[in-house]
Design a protein around this motif. Sequence first.
Motif, PDB file in Angstrom:
ATOM      1  N   GLU A 153       0.820  -1.209   0.000  1.00 41.73           N
ATOM      2  CA  GLU A 153       0.000   0.000   0.000  1.00 41.73           C
ATOM      3  C   GLU A 153       0.856   1.261   0.000  1.00 41.73           C
ATOM      4  O   GLU A 153       0.361   2.357  -0.262  1.00 41.73           O
ATOM      5  N   LEU A 223      13.672 -11.090   2.869  1.00 40.18           N
ATOM      6  CA  LEU A 223      13.750 -10.044   3.895  1.00 40.18           C
ATOM      7  C   LEU A 223      14.902  -9.081   3.638  1.00 40.18           C
ATOM      8  O   LEU A 223      15.569  -9.154   2.616  1.00 40.18           O
ATOM      9  N   GLU A 348      19.165  -1.407   9.451  1.00 45.61           N
ATOM     10  CA  GLU A 348      19.100  -1.303   7.993  1.00 45.61           C
ATOM     11  C   GLU A 348      18.615   0.106   7.644  1.00 45.61           C
ATOM     12  O   GLU A 348      17.514   0.492   8.026  1.00 45.61           O
TER      13      GLU A 348
HETATM   14  P1  NAD Z   1       7.056  -3.926   5.092  1.00 44.42           P
HETATM   15  O1  NAD Z   1       7.467  -5.120   5.876  1.00 44.42           O
HETATM   16  O2  NAD Z   1       6.688  -2.699   5.822  1.00 44.42           O
HETATM   17  O3  NAD Z   1       5.830  -4.276   4.123  1.00 44.42           O
HETATM   18  C1  NAD Z   1       5.841  -5.386   3.263  1.00 44.42           C
HETATM   19  C2  NAD Z   1       4.433  -5.909   3.130  1.00 44.42           C
HETATM   20  O4  NAD Z   1       3.947  -6.365   4.378  1.00 44.42           O
HETATM   21  C3  NAD Z   1       3.434  -4.871   2.620  1.00 44.42           C
HETATM   22  O5  NAD Z   1       2.630  -5.470   1.617  1.00 44.42           O
HETATM   23  C4  NAD Z   1       2.628  -4.532   3.847  1.00 44.42           C
HETATM   24  O6  NAD Z   1       1.284  -4.195   3.565  1.00 44.42           O
HETATM   25  C5  NAD Z   1       2.663  -5.797   4.660  1.00 44.42           C
HETATM   26  N1  NAD Z   1       2.582  -5.540   6.093  1.00 44.42           N
HETATM   27  C6  NAD Z   1       3.120  -4.490   6.779  1.00 44.42           C
HETATM   28  N2  NAD Z   1       2.877  -4.607   8.102  1.00 44.42           N
HETATM   29  C7  NAD Z   1       2.165  -5.740   8.263  1.00 44.42           C
HETATM   30  C8  NAD Z   1       1.601  -6.415   9.404  1.00 44.42           C
HETATM   31  N3  NAD Z   1       1.740  -5.939  10.640  1.00 44.42           N
HETATM   32  N4  NAD Z   1       0.927  -7.572   9.199  1.00 44.42           N
HETATM   33  C9  NAD Z   1       0.799  -8.083   7.959  1.00 44.42           C
HETATM   34  N5  NAD Z   1       1.299  -7.486   6.844  1.00 44.42           N
HETATM   35  C10 NAD Z   1       1.964  -6.335   6.991  1.00 44.42           C
HETATM   36  O7  NAD Z   1       8.294  -3.677   4.085  1.00 44.42           O
HETATM   37  P2  NAD Z   1       8.542  -2.478   3.081  1.00 44.42           P
HETATM   38  O8  NAD Z   1       8.729  -1.214   3.860  1.00 44.42           O
HETATM   39  O9  NAD Z   1       7.564  -2.490   1.975  1.00 44.42           O
HETATM   40  O10 NAD Z   1       9.953  -2.920   2.460  1.00 44.42           O
HETATM   41  C11 NAD Z   1      11.155  -2.657   3.104  1.00 44.42           C
HETATM   42  C12 NAD Z   1      11.774  -3.909   3.697  1.00 44.42           C
HETATM   43  O11 NAD Z   1      11.677  -4.982   2.799  1.00 44.42           O
HETATM   44  C13 NAD Z   1      13.260  -3.729   3.963  1.00 44.42           C
HETATM   45  O12 NAD Z   1      13.612  -4.383   5.153  1.00 44.42           O
HETATM   46  C14 NAD Z   1      13.891  -4.418   2.773  1.00 44.42           C
HETATM   47  O13 NAD Z   1      15.213  -4.853   2.983  1.00 44.42           O
HETATM   48  C15 NAD Z   1      12.948  -5.549   2.549  1.00 44.42           C
HETATM   49  N6  NAD Z   1      13.006  -5.999   1.158  1.00 44.42           N
HETATM   50  C16 NAD Z   1      13.511  -7.236   0.884  1.00 44.42           C
HETATM   51  C17 NAD Z   1      13.614  -7.659  -0.436  1.00 44.42           C
HETATM   52  C18 NAD Z   1      14.173  -9.006  -0.797  1.00 44.42           C
HETATM   53  O14 NAD Z   1      14.019  -9.409  -1.948  1.00 44.42           O
HETATM   54  N7  NAD Z   1      14.818  -9.718   0.104  1.00 44.42           N
HETATM   55  C19 NAD Z   1      13.178  -6.817  -1.459  1.00 44.42           C
HETATM   56  C20 NAD Z   1      12.670  -5.578  -1.127  1.00 44.42           C
HETATM   57  C21 NAD Z   1      12.571  -5.171   0.175  1.00 44.42           C
END
Ligand code: NAD
Length: 467
Positions: A153, A223, A348
Amino acid sequence: MATLPLFEHTPLEDIPAIVNGIRATFRAHKSRPLEYRRVQLRKLYWGLHDNQDIIVEACKRDIGKSSFETHLTELGMVMNDIIYLADNLEKFAKDEPAEDVALANKLFGPKIRKDPLGTVLVIGAYNFPIQLSLGPLIGAISAGCTAVLKPSEAAPNAAAVMQKIIAEHLDPTAYTVIQGAIPETTALLDQRWDKIFYTGSANVGTIIAKKAAETLTPVALELGGKNPAIISKNADPRLAARRLLWNKILNAGQVCVSQNYILIDKEILPAFIKEIKIALKEFYPNGAQNSPDYGKIVNTRQFTRLKKMLDETSGKILLGGTMSEKDLFLEPTVVQVDSLTDSLVVDESFGPLIPVFAVTDLDEAIQIANEVDGTPLAIYPFGNSKETEKVLSQVRSGGAGVNDGCFHLSIPTLPFGGVGGSGTGAYHGRASFETFTHRRSITTTPGWVEGLLAIRYPPYSLAKQKK
Ligand code: NAD
């Protein structure tokens, strides 16, 4: 300016029925035939092709991504992967005969069948909104699964564009998008899945894994990581500076595989800093703020978090540091840190911050890297081949780019994923097919071998045992 579709949360009460519908399609075996999968992959390819303009516009609005970066890191990666999967589907999906089978066992035709796992949930992150959502989705399609996608979102325009493309181009009974934030994702996690593929932060990854464990649902977790770059005294400072700067300006540093911190031999530090200043000027002659090539921080929450990291560091800013909350602009910023407990190192940053820490030798760098995060998503050793091999063998990581940044993830036939705390499971190319596939072991016992099999039935005897 292109008109974009609206981002609208899916009503919570609709979610169970939507998921049941997608599951019913799998149960009806509709998504299983290879031709069906190929057609869906092709339709998605053309859906992306025909909507490039609105995809570029959506990524621009969400994270200030330039058209070049959207083509390179979003459209290019996904469309190439679609072609690769479609071209190799037959080969990947074919039954595999068991390896090294004893002659007698060949009678039973032992083999591995590639079964689709079932109905899967893909949860995307915001930073590469298209790639991180559609990359896993095409793996699910190629494996014969049905799927629900929940994009981030935090990149609402990209999420809405993907919903439109999927609704218009894919079989709506098999693939759909559910939009929303925590409440909608929580409602999705309450449904039954055959796999959950999650990309995002480790904190939320833990929530996902715990919930999945309640129903023994398998997960792939992609992650974050505290990725180190390690520059030895024999490295080329110009190459290291240019390559690592690019690895941090891409997507304004909001990249899971960008280096979180740099450990550099103190002998080479001055030359490296000089080169990084030159490179920044070369990449953005009129400054990053005035460049159409440089992105923005996704939202005020993330901007404030990054600003706080800079405000609180005890390190010295050597380059950059300019910011504008109004424009969500944060200049690529090099900070020389003198403490390994500095949050720029241990947390990070996920932004354009480049902390450097001077070390006396390679052994010290290896020791620090292992202490900060024993299993980062990636490592970037720079030096001669003996030095880089030493780093590879003594610091674990999901992947590695030797003498470069995140080049390894652009090779479509290399699986991409983390290890330990940076994730579990991998995808891209064949790995995308395999992550949604069950390798099912099968033997077929012919009727005529019953005479040979008689030995296994009671009554047991010493004579039988000796045979
Ligand atoms: P985020 O964890 O905030 O969100 C990711 C997803 O989880 C979103 O779709 C969100 O709606 C959902 N989400 C958020 N809180 C939630 C909850 N409490 N319960 C259930 N679902 C929930 O991550 P972000 O800010 O979008 O991305 C940044 C993070 O992702 C960084 O740590 C980055 O390193 C990691 N990342 C990893 C990769 C990879 O391929 N390993 C790629 C991109 C980003």
